[in-house]
Design a protein around this motif. Structure first.
Motif, short mmCIF file in Angstrom:
data_model
loop_
_atom_site.label_atom_id
_atom_site.label_comp_id
_atom_site.label_asym_id
_atom_site.label_seq_id
_atom_site.Cartn_x
_atom_site.Cartn_y
_atom_site.Cartn_z
N PHE A 14 -3.03 12.74 5.30
CA PHE A 14 -2.85 13.27 3.95
C PHE A 14 -2.10 14.61 3.90
CE2 PHE A 14 -6.53 10.45 3.38
CZ PHE A 14 -6.08 9.70 2.30
N VAL A 15 -2.19 15.40 4.94
CA VAL A 15 -1.57 16.73 4.92
C VAL A 15 -0.13 16.69 5.43
CG1 VAL A 15 -1.68 19.09 5.84
CG2 VAL A 15 -3.78 17.92 5.11
N ILE A 16 0.13 15.90 6.47
CA ILE A 16 1.47 15.87 7.06
C ILE A 16 2.55 15.50 6.04
CG2 ILE A 16 2.94 14.57 8.69
CD1 ILE A 16 0.62 14.68 10.67
N PRO A 17 2.36 14.48 5.18
CA PRO A 17 3.40 14.17 4.19
C PRO A 17 3.63 15.28 3.16
CG PRO A 17 1.92 12.31 4.48
CD PRO A 17 1.29 13.46 5.18
N MET A 18 2.64 16.17 3.01
CA MET A 18 2.83 17.30 2.08
C MET A 18 3.80 18.33 2.66
SD MET A 18 -1.06 17.99 0.78
CE MET A 18 -2.06 16.69 0.04
N ILE A 19 3.82 18.43 3.98
CA ILE A 19 4.68 19.43 4.64
C ILE A 19 6.03 18.80 5.01
CG2 ILE A 19 4.86 21.02 6.59
CD1 ILE A 19 1.79 21.02 6.70
N TRP A 20 5.97 17.60 5.58
CA TRP A 20 7.20 16.87 5.94
C TRP A 20 7.30 15.67 5.01
CZ3 TRP A 20 3.85 18.82 9.68
CH2 TRP A 20 4.39 19.83 10.51
N LYS A 21 8.19 15.74 4.05
CA LYS A 21 8.32 14.70 3.04
C LYS A 21 8.94 13.43 3.62
CE LYS A 21 6.95 17.65 -0.08
NZ LYS A 21 5.62 17.53 -0.71
N PHE A 22 8.61 12.30 3.01
CA PHE A 22 9.20 11.03 3.43
C PHE A 22 10.68 10.96 3.05
CE2 PHE A 22 4.69 9.73 3.07
CZ PHE A 22 4.53 9.27 4.36
N LEU A 55 10.14 4.99 14.79
CA LEU A 55 11.55 5.07 14.41
C LEU A 55 11.99 3.81 13.68
CD1 LEU A 55 14.17 6.71 14.58
CD2 LEU A 55 14.64 5.60 16.77
N SER A 56 11.54 2.65 14.15
CA SER A 56 11.90 1.38 13.50
C SER A 56 11.28 1.28 12.12
CB SER A 56 11.45 0.20 14.37
OG SER A 56 12.12 0.19 15.61
N VAL A 57 10.02 1.73 11.97
CA VAL A 57 9.35 1.70 10.67
C VAL A 57 10.12 2.56 9.67
CG1 VAL A 57 7.28 2.44 9.41
CG2 VAL A 57 7.06 1.15 11.54
N ALA A 58 10.46 3.78 10.07
CA ALA A 58 11.17 4.69 9.17
C ALA A 58 12.57 4.15 8.81
CB ALA A 58 11.29 6.07 9.81
N THR A 59 13.22 3.56 9.80
CA THR A 59 14.57 3.02 9.56
C THR A 59 14.53 1.87 8.55
OG1 THR A 59 15.25 3.65 11.78
CG2 THR A 59 16.60 2.03 10.65
N GLN A 60 13.57 0.96 8.72
CA GLN A 60 13.48 -0.20 7.83
C GLN A 60 13.05 0.21 6.42
OE1 GLN A 60 11.57 -3.76 9.40
NE2 GLN A 60 11.92 -3.05 11.48
N LEU A 61 12.25 1.28 6.32
CA LEU A 61 11.85 1.76 4.99
C LEU A 61 12.92 2.63 4.36
CD1 LEU A 61 8.09 2.71 5.50
CD2 LEU A 61 8.99 0.75 4.27
N GLY A 62 13.84 3.15 5.19
CA GLY A 62 14.86 4.04 4.67
C GLY A 62 14.34 5.41 4.31
N VAL A 63 13.37 5.91 5.07
CA VAL A 63 12.78 7.22 4.80
C VAL A 63 12.97 8.12 6.00
CG1 VAL A 63 11.07 6.26 3.21
CG2 VAL A 63 10.50 6.47 5.64
N ASP A 64 12.64 9.41 5.83
CA ASP A 64 12.74 10.39 6.90
C ASP A 64 11.68 10.09 7.96
OD1 ASP A 64 13.02 12.56 8.55
OD2 ASP A 64 12.90 14.06 6.96
N ILE A 82 0.83 -1.21 0.00
CA ILE A 82 0.00 0.00 0.00
C ILE A 82 0.86 1.26 0.00
CG2 ILE A 82 -1.88 1.21 1.16
CD1 ILE A 82 -2.66 -1.41 2.44
N GLY A 83 1.96 1.25 0.76
CA GLY A 83 2.83 2.41 0.76
C GLY A 83 2.92 3.09 2.11
N PRO A 84 3.72 4.16 2.20
CA PRO A 84 3.96 4.84 3.48
C PRO A 84 2.71 5.51 4.05
CG PRO A 84 4.94 6.05 1.66
CD PRO A 84 4.50 4.74 1.10
N TYR A 85 1.76 5.90 3.19
CA TYR A 85 0.54 6.52 3.72
C TYR A 85 -0.23 5.55 4.61
CZ TYR A 85 0.99 10.65 0.75
OH TYR A 85 1.42 11.82 0.17
N ALA A 86 -0.25 4.27 4.19
CA ALA A 86 -0.92 3.27 5.01
C ALA A 86 -0.21 3.07 6.34
CB ALA A 86 -0.99 1.94 4.24
#
Length: 278
Positions: A270-278, A205-214, A171-175
């Motif tokens: 939906f709005v937070i990823p527009m301001i703080w990018k992955f 923190l673990s989710v972001a680290t494993q995905l390699g995103v901000d 599904i992606g990071p939004y999910a």
């Protein structure tokens, strides 16, 4: 009735508001719960004895109980205010930081010192304000930080993160943001918001680290979800106070709170990823 309220507190209970209902008869058979509002009939000794204690949260007594402050204390309070602002400003200078590397001379430091001095010089009555400190909530927050660190060190947070990523792999990071919001929001409806954020932080923190995103958008989602405690009166202290005073039921919070939670959920995801990018 078994407790003998009148003998213990020197006041007669005339009315009890509990769970959206008002009781005026057979009050000796009513069981008191946290958040109940009592209408008391008392004499002039009640407020000095119990008004500033931790037993009662005094909403109104028909008089202004604030004692006049002397001119000397007013000038001292003004001087402490200036001291706090100047001290915090100077404390942030690079030269001061280098001179005192082990001490953070920030606003929090000087606020603590100012508060202690004001309480010591009796500019304000300490008992009147320390009674509102919820020690059980502070203990819950401290335990949540400890559990959060344990989750991070033991790898349990990483394990949960893997399961979350596995559920939303296609599904992606939004999910993932949506799942993290729901988990944190459930926590905050059952325990305090600070503890909910502390428990969710290592997972994010673990989710972001494993995905390699901000990880920033995940952290912001946690802040929003932990603050959106609308659906239950037990999720936040003010909810509980309003329930007793306003005569609201548990279901009233669910009816109004769930739509608010849903709105906050959609806007955040939906709005937070527009301001703080992955």
């Amino acid at each position: 009735g078994e407790f003998n309220f009148t003998r213990h507190y020197g006041a007669i209970v005339k009315e009890v508001k509990s769970g959206g209902q008002r009781f005026t008869r057979d009050l000796d058979k009513v069981t008191l719960h946290e958040g109940d509002t009592l209408v008391l009939w008392a004499d002039d000794t009640f407020v000095p004895t119990w008004g500033e204690s931790s037993v009662f949260l005094l909403l109104a007594n028909g008089t202004d109980g604030t004692e006049p402050v002397s001119r000397t204390k007013r000038w001292l309070a003004l001087g402490l205010l200036i001291f706090m602002i100047v001290g915090a400003t100077v404390g942030e200078l690079p030269a001061v930081k280098e001179a005192f590397p082990e001490i953070r001379l920030d606003m929090f430091f000087f606020v603590c010192i100012t508060t202690i001095i004001m309480a010591w010089t009796k500019i304000f009555p300490p008992k009147k304000y320390t009674k509102y400190i919820s020690w059980d909530i502070l203990i819950t927050i401290a335990c949540a930080f400890a559990i959060s660190k344990a989750m991070e060190n033991s790898g349990f947070a990483t394990l949960i993160a893997r399961h979350i990523i596995g559920m939303a792999h296609n599904i992606g990071p939004y999910a993932l943001l949506a799942i993290l919001f729901i988990i944190t929001n459930v926590f905050t409806e059952l325990i305090t918001n600070n503890a909910a954020a502390a428990l969710s932080f290592p997972i994010a923190l673990s989710v972001a680290t494993q995905l390699g995103v901000d990880p920033t958008p995940f952290f912001v989602v946690i802040c929003m979800a932990a603050s959106a405690s609308f659906s239950t009166p037990i999720g936040y202290q003010t909810n509980l106070i309003v329930q007793g005073i306003g005569g609201y039921k548990f279901t009233d919070f669910v009816k109004i709170g769930l739509p608010l939670n849903l709105i906050t959920f959609l806007i955040s995801v939906f709005v937070i990823p527009m301001i703080w990018k992955f």
